[in-house]
Design an enzyme around this catalytic site. Structure first.
Site, mmCIF file in Angstrom:
data_model
loop_
_atom_site.group_PDB
_atom_site.id
_atom_site.type_symbol
_atom_site.label_atom_id
_atom_site.label_comp_id
_atom_site.label_asym_id
_atom_site.label_seq_id
_atom_site.Cartn_x
_atom_site.Cartn_y
_atom_site.Cartn_z
ATOM 1 N N LYS A 164 -6.829 -46.429 -22.769
ATOM 2 C CA LYS A 164 -7.349 -45.179 -23.191
ATOM 3 C C LYS A 164 -6.534 -44.211 -23.004
ATOM 4 O O LYS A 164 -5.597 -44.164 -22.025
ATOM 5 C CB LYS A 164 -8.531 -44.753 -22.792
ATOM 6 N N ASP A 175 -16.601 -38.839 -20.307
ATOM 7 C CA ASP A 175 -16.419 -37.510 -19.693
ATOM 8 C C ASP A 175 -15.194 -36.794 -20.186
ATOM 9 O O ASP A 175 -15.022 -35.529 -19.918
ATOM 10 C CB ASP A 175 -16.528 -37.291 -18.318
ATOM 11 N N ASP A 195 -17.622 -44.958 -19.503
ATOM 12 C CA ASP A 195 -16.544 -44.762 -18.673
ATOM 13 C C ASP A 195 -17.237 -44.578 -17.233
ATOM 14 O O ASP A 195 -18.531 -44.634 -17.273
ATOM 15 C CB ASP A 195 -15.853 -43.534 -19.025
ATOM 16 N N ASP A 204 -15.719 -42.994 -13.974
ATOM 17 C CA ASP A 204 -15.433 -41.534 -13.123
ATOM 18 C C ASP A 204 -16.064 -40.565 -13.920
ATOM 19 O O ASP A 204 -15.525 -40.458 -14.910
ATOM 20 C CB ASP A 204 -13.937 -41.496 -12.830
#
Length: 262
Positions: free
Chosen positions: A185, A210, A11, A13
């Site tokens: 997702k 995250d 991922d 961000d």
């Protein structure tokens, strides 16, 4: 010790960068992937920024990624349609970049009234009309496949939020009575498309993110290994409260790399 995965789905961000700042160790981690010949891809739910824009940002921050390293949920959706329904007429709720992508995959666009639509594809559309919404609802009611890029209800913008893709998806779902296939997702389809693109299996792959409810949940749904980094949304406290448990937890990508190099 970090297991010997061959493939890394990462991922962006909160994992690689936060805003315009790289997360500690992110650049070195990506360099290690390159140096050791690992396969990697950045799968992103972002249906607003194109793959080219994501690559430009990574390059600007000092990570020499190419378009082959980024898979957005929009492109994954079109790839999914082209593979499963070759030659299907696609009615697009979305903006020009998504329409261009459908054309690039040799999928004909459906008529404005969607009377010939085989698939209704829903992305972010900031100029959606009542007529277009009605056409999509009726096409799905007639049996067209209903595919959504994501279900994000809001899109962050300067000064607040605007309606996201999920708002339009919810309206078509309410009108048609049909639940869409969601590519982004936490559904597994985006990661499955990424694995298909890389020629990898879930068993040799780790999803790094995250967010427990988005990234880690998606990895588990796709059957990959999972790694949570605490450089973004989550903390040790939120992890302790959550029923979703990743296989590995690190403070950031730098800490994961240090574990490899010990």
């Amino acid at each position: 010790m970090l297991p010997p995965y061959t493939t890394y789905l990462i991922d962006l961000d909160g994992v690689v960068y936060r805003g315009e700042t790289l997360v500690p160790g992110a650049k070195d981690f990506i360099s290690w992937l390159e140096r050791t010949g690992k396969k990697y891809l950045f799968p992103t739910n972002n249906s607003f920024a194109s793959e080219a824009q994501v690559v430009e940002k990574l390059n600007r921050l000092g990570i020499p990624a190419g378009k082959e390293h980024v898979l957005g949920a929009g492109q994954a959706s079109v790839r999914n349609i082209a593979r499963r329904f070759p030659g299907a007429h696609v009615f697009v709720i979305g903006e020009q970049p998504l329409i261009d992508m459908v054309i690039a995959y040799n999928l004909p666009l459906a008529r404005e009234d969607a009377s010939d639509a085989d698939v209704v594809l829903v992305g972010l559309d900031r100029t959606i009309t009542y007529q277009k919404l009605t056409a999509a609802v009726l096409a799905v009611r007639r049996g067209a496949h209903f595919i959504a890029i994501n279900r994000d209800p809001l899109l962050p913008v300067a000064g607040g939020f605007t309606a996201g893709t999920g708002t339009m998806v919810a309206a078509i779902e309410a009108g048609s009575g049909v639940t869409p296939q969601v590519i982004g997702k936490p559904q597994p389809a985006l990661l499955q498309e990424a694995l298909n693109l890389l020629g990898s299996t879930p068993e040799e792959t780790v999803m790094i993110g995250d967010g427990l409810e988005i990234d880690i949940k998606a990895g588990k749904a796709a059957g990959t290994h999972t790694m949570l980094v605490l450089s973004g949304k989550e903390s040790r406290e939120s992890l302790a409260r959550s029923p979703i448990k990743p296989d590995l937890v690190y403070e950031n990508l730098g800490a994961a790399l240090a574990d490899v190099l010990e």
